[in-house]
Design an enzyme around this catalytic site. Structure first.
Site, PDB file in Angstrom:
ATOM      1  N   HIS A   1       0.852  -1.193   0.000  1.00 30.17           N
ATOM      2  CA  HIS A   1       0.000   0.000   0.000  1.00 30.17           C
ATOM      3  C   HIS A   1       0.885   1.239   0.000  1.00 30.17           C
ATOM      4  O   HIS A   1       2.113   1.155   0.093  1.00 30.17           O
ATOM      5  CB  HIS A   1      -0.966  -0.007   1.185  1.00 30.17           C
ATOM      6  CG  HIS A   1      -0.319   0.064   2.527  1.00 30.17           C
ATOM      7  ND1 HIS A   1       0.485  -0.945   3.035  1.00 30.17           N
ATOM      8  CD2 HIS A   1      -0.347   1.027   3.498  1.00 30.17           C
ATOM      9  CE1 HIS A   1       0.909  -0.612   4.238  1.00 30.17           C
ATOM     10  NE2 HIS A   1       0.428   0.582   4.541  1.00 30.17           N
TER      11      HIS A   1
ATOM     12  N   HIS B   1       1.339   3.871   2.046  1.00 32.10           N
ATOM     13  CA  HIS B   1       1.826   4.604   3.212  1.00 32.10           C
ATOM     14  C   HIS B   1       3.354   4.675   3.182  1.00 32.10           C
ATOM     15  O   HIS B   1       4.033   3.734   2.759  1.00 32.10           O
ATOM     16  CB  HIS B   1       1.341   3.949   4.506  1.00 32.10           C
ATOM     17  CG  HIS B   1      -0.046   4.371   4.894  1.00 32.10           C
ATOM     18  ND1 HIS B   1      -0.894   3.585   5.641  1.00 32.10           N
ATOM     19  CD2 HIS B   1      -0.740   5.520   4.632  1.00 32.10           C
ATOM     20  CE1 HIS B   1      -2.046   4.226   5.828  1.00 32.10           C
ATOM     21  NE2 HIS B   1      -1.974   5.394   5.220  1.00 32.10           N
TER      22      HIS B   1
ATOM     23  N   ASP C   1       5.838   4.441   5.227  1.00 29.62           N
ATOM     24  CA  ASP C   1       6.744   3.473   5.854  1.00 29.62           C
ATOM     25  C   ASP C   1       6.872   2.189   5.040  1.00 29.62           C
ATOM     26  O   ASP C   1       7.627   1.294   5.417  1.00 29.62           O
ATOM     27  CB  ASP C   1       6.309   3.157   7.291  1.00 29.62           C
ATOM     28  CG  ASP C   1       4.890   2.615   7.390  1.00 29.62           C
ATOM     29  OD1 ASP C   1       4.016   3.118   6.667  1.00 29.62           O
ATOM     30  OD2 ASP C   1       4.655   1.704   8.210  1.00 29.62           O
TER      31      ASP C   1
ATOM     32  N   HIS D   1       5.871  -5.948  11.898  1.00 30.36           N
ATOM     33  CA  HIS D   1       5.223  -4.633  11.878  1.00 30.36           C
ATOM     34  C   HIS D   1       4.770  -4.249  13.290  1.00 30.36           C
ATOM     35  O   HIS D   1       3.640  -3.862  13.528  1.00 30.36           O
ATOM     36  CB  HIS D   1       4.034  -4.659  10.904  1.00 30.36           C
ATOM     37  CG  HIS D   1       3.589  -3.307  10.435  1.00 30.36           C
ATOM     38  ND1 HIS D   1       2.582  -2.610  11.058  1.00 30.36           N
ATOM     39  CD2 HIS D   1       3.993  -2.531   9.402  1.00 30.36           C
ATOM     40  CE1 HIS D   1       2.373  -1.466  10.435  1.00 30.36           C
ATOM     41  NE2 HIS D   1       3.231  -1.392   9.413  1.00 30.36           N
TER      42      HIS D   1
END
Length: 312
Positions: free
Chosen positions: A62, A64, A66, A273
């Protein structure tokens, strides 16, 4: 196949964990596939046993930061190293624009082609994302604040173990003929004898399967994607004690990750994560997160940067 964790922190890096990235080393090949590429990933690659020149495919879950901020720098470095074969990049729509604008703004011209594949339709229509004679890749929609996708890499079944003694007893000379027999082919020898390779091989060996799911709250599609997988790598941003934050931010708790592994009949789970709030100096530690998951799914392990794990 095996994986090496290059970043296992959620959101921001810490002193011991970089942000998300994972390298998959393919069987009987020097090829490496990268999953996510957070800031600093190329530094992590330099510290690992992975060579950046081995990277042929990159899969992004995705958009984002990070998970993507390390991409422009890594691609620029690969350009300087003389990579000329090109790289296939899979991810959400918007990824192509992000990379192209980053490279253009920094006046970076790559010496190799980038081939982009947008994964939305493949996920929504349950179509195979990539396939060759040895491996296939599927993807699925996850549940996050922005579109996010999980990936499954499945090896095709391998030929059974070749019975060398049987071949020798029949006075079949070693060489290329053995390879053809091992592949189950029919061969004709110089003396006119014909053999069926299937008579020299044991039952086919099941290929390995690996699933990567982040970022997401508990998702039935992640369960389906992970069905009977050998290894599931699943985000566990929060402790079960912070479940309300998990639902608010659409991330998983340790229990959600373990539940996904349990319901999908996955053989092994590695949680990653992790929120930087969980350190050995705080009330809840990474070891506590592992124990939470193991109560639901005992065969769970805790990711850490530079950990290498076999798929089986």
């Amino acid at each position: 196949m095996n994986i090496t964790f290059l970043g296992t922190s959620s959101g921001v890096p810490s002193l011991t964990r970089n942000v998300s990235s994972l390298a998959l080393k393919l069987s009987q090949s020097s090829e490496v596939w990268l999953f996510d590429c957070g800031e600093g990933t190329q530094h992590q690659i330099m510290k690992s046993n992975i060579k950046s020149s081995q990277i042929k495919k990159i899969f992004i879950t995705h958009m984002h930061g990070d998970h993507i901020y390390g991409l422009p720098g890594l691609l620029a470095t690969l350009g300087l190293s003389g990579n000329s074969e090109g790289i296939q990049i899979y991810g959400p729509s918007g990824l192509r624009s992000f990379i192209n604008s980053s490279l253009k703004s920094s006046f970076c011209k790559l010496s190799f082609p980038l081939n982009f594949v947008e994964v939305e339709n493949f996920a929504s229509e349950n179509k195979i994302l990539f396939e060759n004679n040895k491996i296939k890749v599927n993807c699925a929609c996850l549940k996050h604040k922005i579109p996010a996708y999980g990936y499954r890499v499945s090896e095709k079944d391998k030929p059974g173990i070749f019975d060398i003694k049987k071949a020798e007893s029949l006075k079949i000379a070693p060489g290329p003929i053995y390879s053809e027999l091992q592949q189950g082919k029919k061969v004709v020898l110089a003396d006119g004898r014909t053999f069926d390779g299937k008579e020299f091989c044991g039952p086919p060996r099941k290929g390995e399967s690996f699933v990567y799911c982040t970022d997401t709250v508990f998702s039935e599609s992640a369960v389906s994607l992970s069905k009977n997988a050998d290894l599931l790598v699943h985000e566990s941003t929060f402790s079960v004690e912070d479940e309300s934050m998990a639902y608010e931010k659409l991330h998983s708790t340790t229990i959600m990750a373990a539940k996904t592994a349990l319901l999908s009949n996955t053989k092994k789970l590695i949680i990653t994560h992790l929120s930087p709030r969980y350190t050995n100096k705080n009330a809840i530690t990474p070891s506590d997160l592992l124990k939470e998951a193991q109560k639901v799914f005992p065969n769970t392990y805790l990711a850490k940067d530079f950990l290498t794990a076999e798929i089986k």
